[in-house]
Design a protein around this motif. Structure first.
Motif, PDB file in Angstrom:
ATOM      1  N   SER A  13      87.305  26.216  59.978  1.00  0.00           N
ATOM      2  CA  SER A  13      86.909  27.623  59.868  1.00  0.00           C
ATOM      3  C   SER A  13      87.560  28.388  61.020  1.00  0.00           C
ATOM      4  O   SER A  13      88.040  27.782  61.989  1.00  0.00           O
ATOM      5  N   GLU A  15      86.111  30.021  63.352  1.00  0.00           N
ATOM      6  CA  GLU A  15      85.365  29.715  64.574  1.00  0.00           C
ATOM      7  C   GLU A  15      85.803  28.376  65.156  1.00  0.00           C
ATOM      8  O   GLU A  15      85.968  28.234  66.374  1.00  0.00           O
ATOM      9  N   ARG A  16      85.999  27.394  64.264  1.00  0.00           N
ATOM     10  CA  ARG A  16      86.435  26.075  64.728  1.00  0.00           C
ATOM     11  C   ARG A  16      87.853  26.142  65.302  1.00  0.00           C
ATOM     12  O   ARG A  16      88.171  25.478  66.292  1.00  0.00           O
ATOM     13  N   LYS A  18      89.221  28.681  66.809  1.00  0.00           N
ATOM     14  CA  LYS A  18      89.114  29.285  68.137  1.00  0.00           C
ATOM     15  C   LYS A  18      88.608  28.272  69.157  1.00  0.00           C
ATOM     16  O   LYS A  18      89.070  28.239  70.308  1.00  0.00           O
ATOM     17  N   HIS A  19      87.674  27.440  68.720  1.00  0.00           N
ATOM     18  CA  HIS A  19      87.126  26.414  69.610  1.00  0.00           C
ATOM     19  C   HIS A  19      88.210  25.405  69.989  1.00  0.00           C
ATOM     20  O   HIS A  19      88.333  25.011  71.158  1.00  0.00           O
ATOM     21  N   TYR A  74      89.902  34.824  55.893  1.00  0.00           N
ATOM     22  CA  TYR A  74      89.750  34.312  57.263  1.00  0.00           C
ATOM     23  C   TYR A  74      90.468  35.182  58.301  1.00  0.00           C
ATOM     24  O   TYR A  74      90.128  35.144  59.492  1.00  0.00           O
ATOM     25  N   GLN A  77      88.638  37.438  60.708  1.00  0.00           N
ATOM     26  CA  GLN A  77      87.725  36.645  61.527  1.00  0.00           C
ATOM     27  C   GLN A  77      88.454  35.919  62.650  1.00  0.00           C
ATOM     28  O   GLN A  77      87.870  35.627  63.698  1.00  0.00           O
ATOM     29  N   LEU A  78      89.754  35.633  62.429  1.00  0.00           N
ATOM     30  CA  LEU A  78      90.506  34.842  63.412  1.00  0.00           C
ATOM     31  C   LEU A  78      91.308  35.714  64.376  1.00  0.00           C
ATOM     32  O   LEU A  78      91.370  35.414  65.577  1.00  0.00           O
TER      33      LEU A  78
END
Length: 437
Positions: A13, A15-16, A18-19, A74, A77-78
């Motif tokens: 995702s 969020e993942r 970015k992590h 996505y 969001q990214l």
């Protein structure tokens, strides 16, 4: 330099992603990053290929359109800037237009491999663009430019090393180097792959080619556990494994690591560390050439095993009997996991029953054949050299209430294997945990 490999769930995702970006840039040192496709993407690409095999381009296009919408959603969001949203949007549109060029008229395994490779190509481009947007000096090196297999479908380490070192020299001064796991070219220059799960293999091959300090495999669990945490209560991460021990566990069912992954690292003497993306501060498991003497490390289980017993009076004092039996399995490219022999019989186990009927028919030329399906191999791993008095007794004591079809001990200094019914798997794993740990 170190190599960091992230699987599909780790980039599943925005969020993942970015992590992952925060993890690879945390040290500030040059890092080589290997990424899988976003979770679920490879299966979707296989589904697209399946429609094309079945000459149903309408079905393929519907799946392509759904996948494209998912990725386009996505983008906001990214990315935080219009420049990188538009840059990645154009890349994705080109990618999905490429997928639409495949038709039902000429579709073979070669075209399928090209389609399946796009999952890794998409994820690496998206993460590269994100890091560049954040101001991190990042370059994307296509695995298709240096990762190659030979005519035996095995990686060509000399070619990989020469090409990769040349690419690194051309791109000096970067902080992050990104490439795709899993995909490669074969000896004829066609797009191919290192088989599913092969992203671990990619990371290990790159680490060996660049002689890095450490290879890190990042997943969603804090290292390799001493038993299956999905089945057994109160398992613990094993902090250190020898390469041989890790290979045994991977082959016999520990899903966190691909069985072939550790080979290039082992030969190059480069430690492999298993880390948890969700708990980056956890110690994880280190795999190296150190062997801790006199210690049982872990238990693993391998499902979908079939046992075959060949009994024949012709075997008594006969030469060449075993050779004839093994040649049958070789002719159908079916590896054997376990073997036990007596004066008049031989029992083997296999994990691939694709050609079971043909194998049994051939074996009946040499004796009476019995087949047991729905079996499971339980493997106890550690320093199990026969000079360590009592270790085999501990394992046998734990298994005293479980019916055992076969036992393998002595073929390796690192494992004792038990062949049991699949229905007894949970009971066996729990009993071994209670006794050994």
């Amino acid at each position: 330099m170190k190599v960091m490999k992230f699987g599909g769930t780790s980039v599943g995702s925005p969020e993942r992603m970015k992590h992952v970006a925060s993890l690879v840039t945390a040290s500030g040192e040059p890092t080589f990053v290997v990424l899988s496709a976003m979770s679920g993407t490879t299966n979707t690409l296989i589904e697209i290929s399946d429609y094309l095999y079945k000459k149903n381009p309408e079905g393929a296009n519907e799946v392509i359109n759904n996948l494209e919408r998912k990725y386009l959603d996505y983008l906001p969001q990214l990315y935080s800037t219009d420049e990188y949203i538009e840059k990645t949007r154009q890349f994705l549109e080109d990618e999905f237009d490429y997928l639409r060029t495949f038709t039902k008229d000429l579709f073979t395994s070669f075209e399928e491999k090209s389609i399946v490779a796009q999952g890794e190509i998409i994820s690496t481009n998206m993460v590269t663009n994100y890091l560049q947007e954040q101001g991190v000096k990042t370059v994307l090196l296509s695995a298709l430019d240096f990762m190659r297999t030979d005519k035996n479908a095995e990686p060509d380490p000399q070619y990989i090393k020469a090409k990769l070192q040349a690419l690194m020299a051309e791109n000096e001064g970067q902080q992050i180097y990104i490439t795709q796991g899993f995909i490669c070219r074969n000896a004829y220059g066609e797009v191919d792959n290192l088989q599913r799960g092969g992203s671990d293999y990619t990371a290990s091959l790159i680490g060996a080619a660049l002689d890095v300090d450490e290879i890190q495999i990042w997943t969603d669990i804090d290292g390799m556990h001493n038993n299956d945490p999905r089945i057994v209560e109160k398992t613990e991460a094993v902090r250190q494994l020898n390469f041989e021990e890790a290979a045994e566990l991977a082959y016999f069912g520990a899903k966190i690591l691909h069985p072939t992954c550790v080979q290039p690292a082992k030969y190059a003497g480069i430690p492999v560390r298993l880390k948890n993306t969700m708990e980056p501060d956890a110690e994880g498991t280190i795999i190296d050439n150190v062997l801790v003497r006199g210690k049982i490390k872990a238990v693993a289980a391998k499902d979908n095993i079939t046992a075959i017993k060949i009994k024949s009076s012709r075997m008594l004092l006969a030469t060449g009997f075993l050779r004839k039996v093994f040649e049958i399995f070789e002719s159908y490219q079916t590896p054997i996991d376990m073997i036990a022999t007596s004066e008049v019989g031989v029992s083997v186990s296999i994990d691939n029953d694709t050609h079971l009927n043909e194998i049994v028919d051939e074996l009946k030329k040499y004796g009476t054949v019995t087949v047991d399906s729905d079996m499971c191999i339980i493997c106890v791993v550690g320093d199990l050299d026969w000079s360590n008095l009592g270790f085999e007794t501990l394992a046998l004591e734990a298994m005293k209430s479980v019916p055992v079809r076969m036992i393998s001990y002595g073929g390796s200094n690192y494992n004792i294997s038990f062949l049991i019914k699949k229905m007894d798997k949970k009971r066996a794993l729990q009993a071994l945990s209670d006794e050994l740990f």
